[in-house]
Design an enzyme around this catalytic site. Structure first.
Site, PDB file in Angstrom:
ATOM      1  N   LYS A  66       0.870  -1.186   0.000  1.00  0.00           N
ATOM      2  CA  LYS A  66       0.000   0.000   0.000  1.00  0.00           C
ATOM      3  C   LYS A  66       0.894   1.218   0.000  1.00  0.00           C
ATOM      4  O   LYS A  66       1.794   1.343   0.838  1.00  0.00           O
ATOM      5  CB  LYS A  66      -0.918   0.037   1.225  1.00  0.00           C
ATOM      6  CG  LYS A  66      -1.776   1.318   1.222  1.00  0.00           C
ATOM      7  CD  LYS A  66      -2.884   1.301   2.256  1.00  0.00           C
ATOM      8  CE  LYS A  66      -2.424   1.825   3.589  1.00  0.00           C
ATOM      9  NZ  LYS A  66      -3.565   2.078   4.494  1.00  0.00           N
ATOM     10  N   HIS A 136     -12.400  11.469  10.840  1.00  0.00           N
ATOM     11  CA  HIS A 136     -12.927  10.628   9.760  1.00  0.00           C
ATOM     12  C   HIS A 136     -13.086   9.164  10.189  1.00  0.00           C
ATOM     13  O   HIS A 136     -14.100   8.524   9.911  1.00  0.00           O
ATOM     14  CB  HIS A 136     -11.969  10.737   8.562  1.00  0.00           C
ATOM     15  CG  HIS A 136     -12.358   9.899   7.405  1.00  0.00           C
ATOM     16  ND1 HIS A 136     -13.467  10.168   6.633  1.00  0.00           N
ATOM     17  CD2 HIS A 136     -11.798   8.769   6.884  1.00  0.00           C
ATOM     18  CE1 HIS A 136     -13.573   9.244   5.677  1.00  0.00           C
ATOM     19  NE2 HIS A 136     -12.571   8.399   5.813  1.00  0.00           N
ATOM     20  N   ASN A 158     -13.697  14.700  22.532  1.00  0.00           N
ATOM     21  CA  ASN A 158     -12.758  15.086  21.477  1.00  0.00           C
ATOM     22  C   ASN A 158     -12.122  16.421  21.825  1.00  0.00           C
ATOM     23  O   ASN A 158     -12.768  17.295  22.412  1.00  0.00           O
ATOM     24  CB  ASN A 158     -13.476  15.179  20.125  1.00  0.00           C
ATOM     25  CG  ASN A 158     -12.481  15.229  18.968  1.00  0.00           C
ATOM     26  OD1 ASN A 158     -11.576  14.409  18.897  1.00  0.00           O
ATOM     27  ND2 ASN A 158     -12.633  16.191  18.083  1.00  0.00           N
ATOM     28  N   SER A 198      -5.098  11.974  16.496  1.00  0.00           N
ATOM     29  CA  SER A 198      -3.733  12.244  16.034  1.00  0.00           C
ATOM     30  C   SER A 198      -2.896  12.820  17.173  1.00  0.00           C
ATOM     31  O   SER A 198      -1.958  13.571  16.933  1.00  0.00           O
ATOM     32  CB  SER A 198      -3.767  13.262  14.891  1.00  0.00           C
ATOM     33  OG  SER A 198      -4.639  12.839  13.894  1.00  0.00           O
ATOM     34  N   THR A 220      -2.382   5.788  17.321  1.00  0.00           N
ATOM     35  CA  THR A 220      -0.919   5.887  17.313  1.00  0.00           C
ATOM     36  C   THR A 220      -0.326   4.920  16.306  1.00  0.00           C
ATOM     37  O   THR A 220      -0.291   3.713  16.528  1.00  0.00           O
ATOM     38  CB  THR A 220      -0.363   5.631  18.730  1.00  0.00           C
ATOM     39  OG1 THR A 220      -0.904   6.616  19.598  1.00  0.00           O
ATOM     40  CG2 THR A 220       1.150   5.734  18.742  1.00  0.00           C
ATOM     41  N   ASP A 221       0.139   5.481  15.185  1.00  0.00           N
ATOM     42  CA  ASP A 221       0.711   4.665  14.112  1.00  0.00           C
ATOM     43  C   ASP A 221       2.032   5.241  13.623  1.00  0.00           C
ATOM     44  O   ASP A 221       2.504   4.907  12.541  1.00  0.00           O
ATOM     45  CB  ASP A 221      -0.291   4.537  12.954  1.00  0.00           C
ATOM     46  CG  ASP A 221      -0.747   5.901  12.424  1.00  0.00           C
ATOM     47  OD1 ASP A 221      -0.284   6.930  12.966  1.00  0.00           O
ATOM     48  OD2 ASP A 221      -1.539   5.939  11.475  1.00  0.00           O
ATOM     49  N   LYS A 225       3.716   9.692  18.413  1.00  0.00           N
ATOM     50  CA  LYS A 225       2.292   9.858  18.751  1.00  0.00           C
ATOM     51  C   LYS A 225       1.986   9.101  20.053  1.00  0.00           C
ATOM     52  O   LYS A 225       2.668   8.119  20.401  1.00  0.00           O
ATOM     53  CB  LYS A 225       1.414   9.323  17.622  1.00  0.00           C
ATOM     54  CG  LYS A 225       1.301  10.278  16.428  1.00  0.00           C
ATOM     55  CD  LYS A 225       0.711   9.547  15.257  1.00  0.00           C
ATOM     56  CE  LYS A 225      -0.538  10.119  14.710  1.00  0.00           C
ATOM     57  NZ  LYS A 225      -1.086   9.345  13.589  1.00  0.00           N
ATOM     58  N   GLY A 291      -3.501  -1.073  18.170  1.00  0.00           N
ATOM     59  CA  GLY A 291      -3.716  -1.298  16.738  1.00  0.00           C
ATOM     60  C   GLY A 291      -2.868  -0.343  15.918  1.00  0.00           C
ATOM     61  O   GLY A 291      -3.195   0.834  15.774  1.00  0.00           O
TER      62      GLY A 291
HETATM   63  P1  NAD Z   1      -8.789  13.118  11.264  1.00  0.00           P
HETATM   64  O1  NAD Z   1      -7.773  14.101  10.827  1.00  0.00           O
HETATM   65  O2  NAD Z   1     -10.075  13.017  10.514  1.00  0.00           O
HETATM   66  O3  NAD Z   1      -9.167  13.383  12.818  1.00  0.00           O
HETATM   67  C1  NAD Z   1      -8.149  13.608  13.770  1.00  0.00           C
HETATM   68  C2  NAD Z   1      -8.701  13.401  15.172  1.00  0.00           C
HETATM   69  O4  NAD Z   1      -7.639  13.626  16.115  1.00  0.00           O
HETATM   70  C3  NAD Z   1      -9.797  14.383  15.532  1.00  0.00           C
HETATM   71  O5  NAD Z   1     -10.653  13.759  16.480  1.00  0.00           O
HETATM   72  C4  NAD Z   1      -9.020  15.545  16.181  1.00  0.00           C
HETATM   73  O6  NAD Z   1      -9.826  16.319  17.033  1.00  0.00           O
HETATM   74  C5  NAD Z   1      -7.998  14.747  16.963  1.00  0.00           C
HETATM   75  N1  NAD Z   1      -6.766  15.480  17.272  1.00  0.00           N
HETATM   76  C6  NAD Z   1      -5.988  16.170  16.403  1.00  0.00           C
HETATM   77  N2  NAD Z   1      -4.898  16.640  17.044  1.00  0.00           N
HETATM   78  C7  NAD Z   1      -5.006  16.241  18.336  1.00  0.00           C
HETATM   79  C8  NAD Z   1      -4.205  16.429  19.493  1.00  0.00           C
HETATM   80  N3  NAD Z   1      -3.062  17.107  19.439  1.00  0.00           N
HETATM   81  N4  NAD Z   1      -4.625  15.863  20.664  1.00  0.00           N
HETATM   82  C9  NAD Z   1      -5.786  15.148  20.717  1.00  0.00           C
HETATM   83  N5  NAD Z   1      -6.592  14.947  19.659  1.00  0.00           N
HETATM   84  C10 NAD Z   1      -6.199  15.487  18.484  1.00  0.00           C
HETATM   85  O7  NAD Z   1      -8.047  11.710  11.321  1.00  0.00           O
HETATM   86  P2  NAD Z   1      -8.646  10.242  11.173  1.00  0.00           P
HETATM   87  O8  NAD Z   1      -8.642   9.855   9.742  1.00  0.00           O
HETATM   88  O9  NAD Z   1      -9.885  10.117  11.968  1.00  0.00           O
HETATM   89  O10 NAD Z   1      -7.480   9.390  11.881  1.00  0.00           O
HETATM   90  C11 NAD Z   1      -7.260   9.508  13.267  1.00  0.00           C
HETATM   91  C12 NAD Z   1      -5.906   8.935  13.596  1.00  0.00           C
HETATM   92  O11 NAD Z   1      -5.887   7.533  13.310  1.00  0.00           O
HETATM   93  C13 NAD Z   1      -4.764   9.544  12.779  1.00  0.00           C
HETATM   94  O12 NAD Z   1      -3.712   9.870  13.673  1.00  0.00           O
HETATM   95  C14 NAD Z   1      -4.360   8.454  11.828  1.00  0.00           C
HETATM   96  O13 NAD Z   1      -2.983   8.509  11.504  1.00  0.00           O
HETATM   97  C15 NAD Z   1      -4.679   7.218  12.648  1.00  0.00           C
HETATM   98  N6  NAD Z   1      -4.918   6.014  11.851  1.00  0.00           N
HETATM   99  C16 NAD Z   1      -4.478   4.835  12.352  1.00  0.00           C
HETATM  100  C17 NAD Z   1      -4.681   3.675  11.641  1.00  0.00           C
HETATM  101  C18 NAD Z   1      -4.241   2.347  12.196  1.00  0.00           C
HETATM  102  O14 NAD Z   1      -4.302   1.336  11.490  1.00  0.00           O
HETATM  103  N7  NAD Z   1      -3.826   2.280  13.420  1.00  0.00           N
HETATM  104  C19 NAD Z   1      -5.341   3.713  10.401  1.00  0.00           C
HETATM  105  C20 NAD Z   1      -5.813   4.933   9.938  1.00  0.00           C
HETATM  106  C21 NAD Z   1      -5.594   6.093  10.677  1.00  0.00           C
END
Ligand code: NAD
Length: 320
Positions: A66, A136, A158, A198, A220-221, A225, A291
Protein backbone atom coordinates in the site's frame (compact mmCIF):
# COMPACT_ATOMS: atom_id res chain seq x y z
CA UNK A 1 -4.03 -6.62 -14.33
CA UNK A 2 -7.29 -5.52 -12.70
CA UNK A 3 -8.08 -1.97 -11.65
CA UNK A 4 -10.66 -1.50 -8.90
CA UNK A 5 -11.31 2.24 -8.50
CA UNK A 6 -11.97 3.93 -5.19
CA UNK A 7 -15.56 4.64 -6.26
CA UNK A 8 -16.34 0.91 -6.55
CA UNK A 9 -15.19 -0.08 -3.06
CA UNK A 10 -18.30 1.02 -1.11
CA UNK A 11 -20.45 -1.35 -3.13
CA UNK A 12 -18.06 -4.26 -2.65
CA UNK A 13 -16.65 -4.47 0.90
CA UNK A 14 -18.66 -3.87 4.09
CA UNK A 15 -17.75 -4.02 7.79
CA UNK A 16 -18.68 -7.71 8.06
CA UNK A 17 -16.53 -8.78 5.12
CA UNK A 18 -13.62 -6.65 6.38
CA UNK A 19 -13.94 -8.23 9.85
CA UNK A 20 -13.62 -11.76 8.39
CA UNK A 21 -10.72 -10.77 6.11
CA UNK A 22 -8.75 -9.16 8.96
CA UNK A 23 -9.46 -12.10 11.27
CA UNK A 24 -7.97 -14.47 8.66
CA UNK A 25 -5.05 -12.06 8.14
CA UNK A 26 -4.15 -11.91 11.86
CA UNK A 27 -4.52 -15.71 12.07
CA UNK A 28 -2.07 -16.15 9.16
CA UNK A 29 0.37 -13.80 10.91
CA UNK A 30 0.08 -15.83 14.14
CA UNK A 31 0.79 -19.06 12.24
CA UNK A 32 3.81 -17.29 10.67
CA UNK A 33 2.37 -17.95 7.21
CA UNK A 34 2.30 -14.19 6.61
CA UNK A 35 4.67 -11.40 7.49
CA UNK A 36 5.03 -7.65 7.02
CA UNK A 37 8.05 -5.99 5.46
CA UNK A 38 9.67 -2.96 7.12
CA UNK A 39 7.56 0.19 6.82
CA UNK A 40 8.92 3.14 4.82
CA UNK A 41 7.61 6.56 5.82
CA UNK A 42 9.09 9.83 4.59
CA UNK A 43 8.32 13.49 5.19
CA UNK A 44 8.00 15.28 1.82
CA UNK A 45 7.89 18.78 3.30
CA UNK A 46 4.98 21.20 3.85
CA UNK A 47 3.41 18.60 6.17
CA UNK A 48 3.15 15.92 3.47
CA UNK A 49 3.87 12.34 4.54
CA UNK A 50 4.40 9.47 2.10
CA UNK A 51 5.19 5.82 2.63
CA UNK A 52 4.80 2.12 1.90
CA UNK A 53 3.38 -0.76 3.91
CA UNK A 54 3.91 -4.17 2.34
CA UNK A 55 3.98 -7.88 3.06
CA UNK A 56 3.57 -11.47 1.92
CA UNK A 57 0.88 -13.96 2.90
CA UNK A 58 2.18 -17.32 1.68
CA UNK A 59 -0.95 -19.21 2.67
CA UNK A 60 -3.28 -16.73 1.00
CA UNK A 61 -1.02 -16.24 -2.04
CA UNK A 62 -0.95 -12.47 -1.51
CA UNK A 63 2.01 -10.17 -2.16
CA UNK A 64 1.72 -6.41 -2.39
CA UNK A 65 2.17 -2.89 -1.13
CA UNK A 66 0.00 0.00 0.00
CA UNK A 67 1.47 3.30 -1.01
CA UNK A 68 0.14 6.58 0.21
CA UNK A 69 0.17 9.12 2.96
CA UNK A 70 -1.12 12.40 4.24
CA UNK A 71 -1.40 15.48 2.03
CA UNK A 72 -2.75 18.42 4.05
CA UNK A 73 -3.34 20.61 0.96
CA UNK A 74 -5.99 18.20 -0.33
CA UNK A 75 -8.88 19.57 1.73
CA UNK A 76 -8.60 22.83 -0.24
CA UNK A 77 -8.74 20.74 -3.44
CA UNK A 78 -11.93 19.03 -2.25
CA UNK A 79 -10.32 15.59 -1.86
CA UNK A 80 -9.38 13.65 1.34
CA UNK A 81 -6.07 14.47 3.02
CA UNK A 82 -5.31 10.75 3.47
CA UNK A 83 -4.63 9.09 0.10
CA UNK A 84 -3.65 5.50 -0.55
CA UNK A 85 -3.55 2.90 -3.32
CA UNK A 86 -2.87 -0.84 -3.01
CA UNK A 87 -0.87 -2.75 -5.63
CA UNK A 88 -1.05 -6.57 -5.67
CA UNK A 89 1.42 -8.93 -7.35
CA UNK A 90 1.52 -12.64 -8.17
CA UNK A 91 3.87 -14.03 -5.47
CA UNK A 92 5.23 -16.66 -7.90
CA UNK A 93 6.04 -14.43 -10.89
CA UNK A 94 6.09 -10.90 -9.47
CA UNK A 95 3.67 -9.80 -12.22
CA UNK A 96 1.23 -7.07 -11.12
CA UNK A 97 -2.30 -8.43 -10.68
CA UNK A 98 -4.27 -5.44 -9.38
CA UNK A 99 -4.36 -1.76 -8.47
CA UNK A 100 -7.03 -0.94 -5.89
CA UNK A 101 -8.27 2.34 -4.39
CA UNK A 102 -7.19 2.22 -0.73
CA UNK A 103 -8.95 5.09 1.04
CA UNK A 104 -12.22 3.49 2.17
CA UNK A 105 -10.44 0.14 2.57
CA UNK A 106 -8.05 1.74 5.10
CA UNK A 107 -10.96 2.91 7.25
CA UNK A 108 -12.70 -0.48 6.99
CA UNK A 109 -9.61 -2.54 7.84
CA UNK A 110 -8.70 -0.27 10.78
CA UNK A 111 -12.21 -0.49 12.22
CA UNK A 112 -12.21 -4.25 11.61
CA UNK A 113 -9.03 -4.60 13.69
CA UNK A 114 -10.42 -2.76 16.72
CA UNK A 115 -13.76 -4.58 16.50
CA UNK A 116 -11.89 -7.90 16.35
CA UNK A 117 -10.09 -6.90 19.56
CA UNK A 118 -13.45 -6.03 21.17
CA UNK A 119 -14.95 -9.31 19.96
CA UNK A 120 -12.13 -11.36 21.50
CA UNK A 121 -11.10 -9.29 24.53
CA UNK A 122 -13.94 -7.11 25.87
CA UNK A 123 -16.24 -8.45 28.59
CA UNK A 124 -19.25 -10.12 26.97
CA UNK A 125 -21.58 -7.92 29.09
CA UNK A 126 -20.06 -4.61 27.85
CA UNK A 127 -22.84 -2.02 27.57
CA UNK A 128 -21.20 1.42 27.31
CA UNK A 129 -18.89 2.36 24.41
CA UNK A 130 -16.54 5.30 24.94
CA UNK A 131 -14.87 6.97 21.96
CA UNK A 132 -12.01 9.45 22.16
CA UNK A 133 -11.65 11.17 18.78
CA UNK A 134 -14.24 12.41 16.31
CA UNK A 135 -12.34 12.52 13.00
CA UNK A 136 -12.93 10.63 9.76
CA UNK A 137 -12.09 7.20 11.23
CA UNK A 138 -14.26 7.53 14.34
CA UNK A 139 -17.57 6.78 12.59
CA UNK A 140 -16.16 3.57 11.06
CA UNK A 141 -14.84 2.58 14.49
CA UNK A 142 -18.24 3.06 16.14
CA UNK A 143 -20.16 1.14 13.46
CA UNK A 144 -17.73 -1.82 13.59
CA UNK A 145 -17.79 -1.93 17.43
CA UNK A 146 -21.60 -2.00 17.43
CA UNK A 147 -21.50 -5.18 15.34
CA UNK A 148 -19.70 -7.19 18.05
CA UNK A 149 -21.35 -6.13 21.36
CA UNK A 150 -24.88 -5.11 22.36
CA UNK A 151 -23.97 -1.56 23.42
CA UNK A 152 -26.77 0.43 25.06
CA UNK A 153 -25.17 3.87 24.74
CA UNK A 154 -22.14 5.73 23.42
CA UNK A 155 -20.17 8.44 25.24
CA UNK A 156 -17.46 10.50 23.61
CA UNK A 157 -14.76 13.14 24.05
CA UNK A 158 -12.76 15.09 21.48
CA UNK A 159 -10.13 17.80 21.74
CA UNK A 160 -12.13 19.79 19.19
CA UNK A 161 -15.71 19.69 20.53
CA UNK A 162 -17.19 21.07 17.32
CA UNK A 163 -16.38 17.68 15.69
CA UNK A 164 -18.48 15.68 18.19
CA UNK A 165 -21.55 15.94 15.94
CA UNK A 166 -19.99 13.14 13.86
CA UNK A 167 -20.21 10.79 16.87
CA UNK A 168 -23.76 11.92 17.69
CA UNK A 169 -24.90 11.34 14.09
CA UNK A 170 -23.25 7.93 13.84
CA UNK A 171 -24.75 6.80 17.17
CA UNK A 172 -28.19 7.98 15.96
CA UNK A 173 -27.71 5.96 12.75
CA UNK A 174 -27.09 2.91 14.99
CA UNK A 175 -30.11 3.70 17.19
CA UNK A 176 -27.93 4.42 20.24
CA UNK A 177 -28.10 7.42 22.59
CA UNK A 178 -24.96 9.59 22.60
CA UNK A 179 -23.58 11.91 25.27
CA UNK A 180 -20.50 14.16 25.12
CA UNK A 181 -18.63 13.76 28.43
CA UNK A 182 -15.35 14.75 30.08
CA UNK A 183 -12.52 12.23 30.31
CA UNK A 184 -13.22 11.44 34.01
CA UNK A 185 -16.77 10.40 33.19
CA UNK A 186 -15.72 8.55 30.05
CA UNK A 187 -13.22 6.40 31.98
CA UNK A 188 -15.64 5.86 34.87
CA UNK A 189 -18.58 4.69 32.72
CA UNK A 190 -17.21 3.04 29.56
CA UNK A 191 -16.80 -0.74 29.35
CA UNK A 192 -14.96 -0.41 26.03
CA UNK A 193 -12.88 2.63 25.00
CA UNK A 194 -11.67 3.30 21.47
CA UNK A 195 -9.03 6.01 20.99
CA UNK A 196 -8.70 7.28 17.41
CA UNK A 197 -6.91 10.64 17.37
CA UNK A 198 -3.73 12.24 16.03
CA UNK A 199 -2.57 13.07 19.56
CA UNK A 200 1.12 13.37 20.44
CA UNK A 201 0.66 13.25 24.23
CA UNK A 202 -1.38 11.08 26.62
CA UNK A 203 -5.06 12.07 26.64
CA UNK A 204 -6.45 9.33 28.88
CA UNK A 205 -4.71 8.58 32.17
CA UNK A 206 -4.31 5.32 34.04
CA UNK A 207 -6.30 6.50 37.08
CA UNK A 208 -9.28 7.38 34.84
CA UNK A 209 -9.75 3.80 33.59
CA UNK A 210 -11.77 1.40 35.74
CA UNK A 211 -11.07 -2.34 36.16
CA UNK A 212 -12.52 -4.63 33.48
CA UNK A 213 -12.27 -2.08 30.68
CA UNK A 214 -11.12 -3.03 27.19
CA UNK A 215 -9.28 -0.33 25.24
CA UNK A 216 -8.63 -0.31 21.50
CA UNK A 217 -5.91 2.31 20.96
CA UNK A 218 -6.00 2.93 17.21
CA UNK A 219 -4.62 6.42 16.57
CA UNK A 220 -0.92 5.89 17.31
CA UNK A 221 0.71 4.67 14.11
CA UNK A 222 3.88 6.78 14.05
CA UNK A 223 6.87 7.38 16.29
CA UNK A 224 6.09 10.23 18.72
CA UNK A 225 2.29 9.86 18.75
CA UNK A 226 0.56 8.88 22.01
CA UNK A 227 -3.04 8.59 23.24
CA UNK A 228 -2.91 6.98 26.71
CA UNK A 229 -0.58 7.19 29.70
CA UNK A 230 2.24 4.63 29.58
CA UNK A 231 1.32 3.45 33.12
CA UNK A 232 -1.97 2.16 31.71
CA UNK A 233 -0.08 -0.30 29.51
CA UNK A 234 1.88 -1.46 32.57
CA UNK A 235 -1.44 -2.24 34.34
CA UNK A 236 -3.18 -3.78 31.31
CA UNK A 237 -2.76 -7.06 29.49
CA UNK A 238 -1.46 -5.72 26.16
CA UNK A 239 -2.30 -7.12 22.72
CA UNK A 240 -1.37 -5.84 19.28
CA UNK A 241 -1.52 -6.59 15.56
CA UNK A 242 2.30 -6.91 15.30
CA UNK A 243 4.79 -6.65 18.16
CA UNK A 244 7.57 -5.09 16.02
CA UNK A 245 5.30 -2.17 15.05
CA UNK A 246 3.73 -1.90 18.51
CA UNK A 247 7.07 -1.30 20.24
CA UNK A 248 8.49 1.00 17.56
CA UNK A 249 5.60 3.14 16.29
CA UNK A 250 2.52 2.00 18.22
CA UNK A 251 1.04 3.01 21.56
CA UNK A 252 3.43 0.63 23.38
CA UNK A 253 6.50 2.59 22.18
CA UNK A 254 6.35 4.85 25.27
CA UNK A 255 5.84 2.12 27.90
CA UNK A 256 8.63 0.03 26.35
CA UNK A 257 11.03 3.00 26.13
CA UNK A 258 10.30 3.84 29.78
CA UNK A 259 11.02 0.23 30.80
CA UNK A 260 7.45 -0.23 32.10
CA UNK A 261 6.73 -3.25 29.87
CA UNK A 262 8.91 -5.69 27.93
CA UNK A 263 8.18 -6.45 24.26
CA UNK A 264 7.68 -10.13 25.11
CA UNK A 265 4.78 -9.20 27.41
CA UNK A 266 2.80 -8.06 24.34
CA UNK A 267 0.63 -10.68 22.61
CA UNK A 268 -0.45 -10.63 18.98
CA UNK A 269 -4.24 -10.71 18.63
CA UNK A 270 -3.79 -13.47 16.04
CA UNK A 271 -2.60 -15.77 18.84
CA UNK A 272 -5.98 -15.30 20.55
CA UNK A 273 -7.81 -15.83 17.24
CA UNK A 274 -6.09 -19.20 16.60
CA UNK A 275 -6.55 -20.29 20.23
CA UNK A 276 -2.87 -20.16 21.19
CA UNK A 277 -3.53 -17.49 23.89
CA UNK A 278 -6.59 -17.29 26.16
CA UNK A 279 -7.03 -13.51 25.78
CA UNK A 280 -8.92 -11.92 28.69
CA UNK A 281 -8.62 -14.13 31.79
CA UNK A 282 -10.66 -12.26 34.43
CA UNK A 283 -13.59 -9.82 34.40
CA UNK A 284 -11.51 -7.32 36.41
CA UNK A 285 -8.40 -7.06 34.27
CA UNK A 286 -7.84 -4.23 31.82
CA UNK A 287 -7.13 -5.38 28.27
CA UNK A 288 -5.58 -3.04 25.72
CA UNK A 289 -5.21 -3.57 21.97
CA UNK A 290 -2.47 -1.49 20.34
CA UNK A 291 -3.72 -1.30 16.74
CA UNK A 292 -0.82 0.01 14.69
CA UNK A 293 -2.12 -0.92 11.22
CA UNK A 294 -0.05 -3.43 9.24
CA UNK A 295 0.42 -3.77 5.48
CA UNK A 296 -1.05 -7.28 5.43
CA UNK A 297 -4.40 -5.82 6.53
CA UNK A 298 -4.41 -3.59 3.45
CA UNK A 299 -3.51 -6.49 1.18
CA UNK A 300 -6.22 -8.70 2.73
CA UNK A 301 -9.09 -6.25 2.11
CA UNK A 302 -7.72 -5.24 -1.31
CA UNK A 303 -7.59 -8.91 -2.41
CA UNK A 304 -11.17 -9.33 -1.27
CA UNK A 305 -12.21 -6.19 -3.18
CA UNK A 306 -10.60 -7.53 -6.38
CA UNK A 307 -12.29 -10.91 -6.01
CA UNK A 308 -15.71 -9.29 -5.52
CA UNK A 309 -15.18 -6.66 -8.24
CA UNK A 310 -14.21 -9.30 -10.82
CA UNK A 311 -17.24 -11.43 -9.86
CA UNK A 312 -19.58 -8.44 -10.18
CA UNK A 313 -18.02 -7.13 -13.40
CA UNK A 314 -16.85 -3.91 -11.69
CA UNK A 315 -13.09 -4.40 -12.22
CA UNK A 316 -11.38 -2.93 -15.28
CA UNK A 317 -8.80 -5.15 -17.00
CA UNK A 318 -5.67 -3.60 -18.56
CA UNK A 319 -2.64 -5.14 -20.27
CA UNK A 320 0.68 -4.40 -18.53
P1 NAD B 1 -8.79 13.12 11.26
O1 NAD B 1 -7.77 14.10 10.83
O2 NAD B 1 -10.07 13.02 10.51
O3 NAD B 1 -9.17 13.38 12.82
C1 NAD B 1 -8.15 13.61 13.77
C2 NAD B 1 -8.70 13.40 15.17
O4 NAD B 1 -7.64 13.63 16.12
C3 NAD B 1 -9.80 14.38 15.53
O5 NAD B 1 -10.65 13.76 16.48
C4 NAD B 1 -9.02 15.54 16.18
O6 NAD B 1 -9.83 16.32 17.03
C5 NAD B 1 -8.00 14.75 16.96
N1 NAD B 1 -6.77 15.48 17.27
C6 NAD B 1 -5.99 16.17 16.40
N2 NAD B 1 -4.90 16.64 17.04
C7 NAD B 1 -5.01 16.24 18.34
C8 NAD B 1 -4.21 16.43 19.49
N3 NAD B 1 -3.06 17.11 19.44
N4 NAD B 1 -4.63 15.86 20.66
C9 NAD B 1 -5.79 15.15 20.72
N5 NAD B 1 -6.59 14.95 19.66
C10 NAD B 1 -6.20 15.49 18.48
O7 NAD B 1 -8.05 11.71 11.32
P2 NAD B 1 -8.65 10.24 11.17
O8 NAD B 1 -8.64 9.86 9.74
O9 NAD B 1 -9.89 10.12 11.97
O10 NAD B 1 -7.48 9.39 11.88
C11 NAD B 1 -7.26 9.51 13.27
C12 NAD B 1 -5.91 8.93 13.60
O11 NAD B 1 -5.89 7.53 13.31
C13 NAD B 1 -4.76 9.54 12.78
O12 NAD B 1 -3.71 9.87 13.67
C14 NAD B 1 -4.36 8.45 11.83
O13 NAD B 1 -2.98 8.51 11.50
C15 NAD B 1 -4.68 7.22 12.65
N6 NAD B 1 -4.92 6.01 11.85
C16 NAD B 1 -4.48 4.84 12.35
C17 NAD B 1 -4.68 3.68 11.64
C18 NAD B 1 -4.24 2.35 12.20
O14 NAD B 1 -4.30 1.34 11.49
N7 NAD B 1 -3.83 2.28 13.42
C19 NAD B 1 -5.34 3.71 10.40
C20 NAD B 1 -5.81 4.93 9.94
C21 NAD B 1 -5.59 6.09 10.68
Amino acid sequence: MWIVPETAIAGLVDAGAAFDAISDCFASMARRDAYNFPVVREALGEGRQYGFKSGLDRAGGVLGVKSGGYFPGNAARGIPNHQSTVFLFDPESGRPTAMVGGNLLTALRTAAASSLSIHHLARSDAKVLGIIGAGHQSAFQMRAAARVRQFERVIGWNLHPEMLSRLAETAAELGLPFEAVDLEQLGAEADVIITITSSDAAILHDAQVRPGTHLACMGTDTKGKQEVEAALLARARVFTDEVAQSVSLGEAQHAVAAGLIAPDAITELGAVIIGAHPGRETAEEVTLFDGTGVGLQDLAVASLAVELAVAKGLAVEVEV
